[in-house]
Design a protein around this motif. Structure first.
Motif, PDB file in Angstrom:
ATOM      1  N   THR A 143       0.856  -1.189   0.000  1.00  0.00           N
ATOM      2  CA  THR A 143       0.000   0.000   0.000  1.00  0.00           C
ATOM      3  C   THR A 143       0.888   1.232   0.000  1.00  0.00           C
ATOM      4  OG1 THR A 143      -0.051  -0.167   2.389  1.00  0.00           O
ATOM      5  CG2 THR A 143      -1.937  -1.042   1.227  1.00  0.00           C
ATOM      6  N   CYS A 183      -1.174   4.705  12.811  1.00  0.00           N
ATOM      7  CA  CYS A 183      -2.560   4.843  12.387  1.00  0.00           C
ATOM      8  C   CYS A 183      -3.413   5.101  13.638  1.00  0.00           C
ATOM      9  CB  CYS A 183      -3.013   3.579  11.678  1.00  0.00           C
ATOM     10  SG  CYS A 183      -4.548   3.830  10.772  1.00  0.00           S
ATOM     11  N   THR A 218      -1.398  -1.079  13.563  1.00  0.00           N
ATOM     12  CA  THR A 218      -1.511  -1.446  12.153  1.00  0.00           C
ATOM     13  C   THR A 218      -2.225  -2.778  11.930  1.00  0.00           C
ATOM     14  OG1 THR A 218       0.584  -0.304  11.884  1.00  0.00           O
ATOM     15  CG2 THR A 218      -0.200  -1.558  10.009  1.00  0.00           C
ATOM     16  N   ARG A 223      -5.843  -2.969   9.919  1.00  0.00           N
ATOM     17  CA  ARG A 223      -5.862  -3.747   8.694  1.00  0.00           C
ATOM     18  C   ARG A 223      -7.046  -4.715   8.715  1.00  0.00           C
ATOM     19  NH1 ARG A 223      -0.083  -6.203   8.091  1.00  0.00           N
ATOM     20  NH2 ARG A 223       0.774  -4.143   7.666  1.00  0.00           N
ATOM     21  N   CYS A 280      -9.589   9.611   7.619  1.00  0.00           N
ATOM     22  CA  CYS A 280      -8.788   8.569   6.954  1.00  0.00           C
ATOM     23  C   CYS A 280      -8.261   9.110   5.637  1.00  0.00           C
ATOM     24  CB  CYS A 280      -9.584   7.312   6.587  1.00  0.00           C
ATOM     25  SG  CYS A 280     -10.681   6.601   7.793  1.00  0.00           S
ATOM     26  N   CYS A 325      -5.604  11.924   5.841  1.00  0.00           N
ATOM     27  CA  CYS A 325      -4.275  11.477   6.218  1.00  0.00           C
ATOM     28  C   CYS A 325      -3.672  10.558   5.157  1.00  0.00           C
ATOM     29  CB  CYS A 325      -4.314  10.776   7.564  1.00  0.00           C
ATOM     30  SG  CYS A 325      -2.686  10.461   8.258  1.00  0.00           S
ATOM     31  N   HIS A 326      -4.484   9.664   4.598  1.00  0.00           N
ATOM     32  CA  HIS A 326      -3.922   8.605   3.754  1.00  0.00           C
ATOM     33  C   HIS A 326      -3.813   8.940   2.280  1.00  0.00           C
ATOM     34  CE1 HIS A 326      -3.106   5.077   6.199  1.00  0.00           C
ATOM     35  NE2 HIS A 326      -4.156   5.371   6.940  1.00  0.00           N
TER      36      HIS A 326
END
Lengths: 246, 169
Positions: B31, B43, B47, B51, B80, B83-84
């Motif tokens: 990812t 996170c 993690t 996940r 989410c 940030c991602h």
């Protein structure tokens, strides 16, 4: 295109505001909107001790509410869905012009979801998606909306729209997408943060927003002093949006 | 030379086959964690947990938000994405959920998960000055109309009474 329109509205609106301030010299500038909504702690659910409402003085809306509509469009990103025809475009809020046939007297008022205490759109929803939050805000839980549009039929104010096409790049704070019904949600995402709805902020001289359940709020005081009219009050739905001078 | 090649050929073919099979077992594509790592070390959950359980957290939080009005940030989908996902790739093009290099899609395409969330939810953070985006990145704190107006003149009670008794137009 949209941008120009917004600028035009803004210019007209500012011109109107300037005129009005010049004409009346508002006595109490300290009496601001700031205290009308206070932020709720983010972990706390909305409470039934509040009932949000709005009082719109139509005479003071020199543009009939166009700036309010523009602000709503800006905030939620509706009104320019690429594939929709003019009649299909979503319309969370619109300016309605009313003319008396006898006297030809006419005026305009902005109409959006009136946030009824007894909302017919909630009664007819087969999935419970059309809902009223504890603090009286009526909106669609799009996660469970199946797009049947019963609520659009049931609403006497024609306040709801349907999204007909796949959308991209929506406003992160106002998700909207194909196959679901939508309407004014009184800017819940803003109220929850202690901000005023976008349309109220766009017409500070003509609209008071606040808690109808608090007798000391500016809106309750204003309603106590001057009444205010609910549109189609005869239906007995007890809307939370009041108008003055209609 | 060619004789050696001839005797080794089946072995080479076999090795190539094994290598391909090993390739298939390589697991999900990595990812793209660069945008998130630029903002945080961790996170919102460990993690391994996020996940496995992100879908449960998201589903629970969406009902809490829409039904009750709870606005906590931890499991917020907007957060989410903020940030991602970067609003744009290095070359300036937009990243959408339909693209394999979108953070959420990177796993989902591999495992064949289909989600409808991004039919409504923005799949990348907001950019200023974009046709469909009129706000600054990530914040509604300052609002365009209030910018323009400075300190707005506000309707006072007295004022209201003047109007209702037929004063101004």
């Amino acid at each position: 295109m949209t941008k120009n329109l917004v600028n035009e509205y803004r210019r007209r609106f500012l011109a109107g505001l300037g005129l009005m301030v010049g004409a009346t010299l508002l006595p109490e500038l300290s009496n601001t909107q700031a205290a009308d909504v206070t932020a709720r702690p983010e972990n706390e659910p909305a409470s039934s001790h509040k009932r949000w409402g709005m009082l719109i003085d139509v005479k003071r809306l020199t543009d009939g509410g166009a700036a309010m509509v523009a602000a709503c469009q800006h905030e939620h990103g509706w009104g320019h869905d690429p594939q929709a025809s003019a009649e299909q475009q979503a319309q969370w809020m619109r300016v309605v012009k009313v003319t008396d046939k006898q006297t030809l007297h006419s005026f305009s008022l902005p109409v959006m979801c009136q946030h009824c205490e007894k909302p017919p759109c909630v009664d007819v929803c087969p999935t419970g998606a059309s809902m009223k939050r504890a603090d009286g805000i009526v909106y669609v839980n799009k996660h469970t909306c199946i797009g049947c549009r019963y609520c659009m039929m049931a609403c006497p104010y024609k306040a709801r729209s349907f999204v007909h096409e796949p959308l991209k790049d929506q406003k992160p704070h106002s998700p909207r997408g194909i196959g679901t019904v939508e309407s004014c949600n009184l800017c819940v995402h803003r109220i929850d943060k202690g901000q005023l709805p976008a349309c109220v902020e766009a017409a500070p001289h003509a609209v008071i927003f606040g808690d109808l359940q608090d007798p000391d709020s500016r809106i309750s005081q204003a309603l106590k002093a001057s009444g205010g009219t609910q549109i189609r009050a005869d239906l007995g739905l007890n809307p939370q949006v009041y108008y003055l001078n209609i | 030379m060619s004789a050696i090649f001839k005797t080794l050929k089946p072995l080479l073919v076999l090795l190539a086959g094994v290598w391909i099979l090993v390739g298939c077992e390589a697991g999900p594509p990595p990812t793209n964690l660069a945008p998130a790592k630029a903002k945080a070390a961790q996170c919102v959950e460990p993690t391994a947990d996020i996940r496995k359980n992100h879908m449960a957290y998201l589903m629970q939080h969406r009902d809490a938000t829409v039904l009750a009005g709870i606005r906590s940030k931890q499991y917020s989908l907007v957060e989410c994405i903020n940030c991602h996902v970067d609003p744009k790739r290095a070359d300036g093009s937009a990243v959408h959920y339909e693209d394999r290099d979108h953070f959420c899609a990177s796993c989902h395409t591999y495992v064949g998960v289909k989600i409808d969330c991004f039919q409504c939810h923005a799949d990348r953070p907001e950019l200023a000055n974009q046709t469909n985006y009129q706000h600054k990145l990530g914040s509604a704190e300052s609002y365009h109309f209030s910018h323009q107006l400075g300190t707005p003149a506000v309707l006072s009670l007295q004022d209201l009474q003047t109007i209702t008794s037929g004063g101004v137009q």
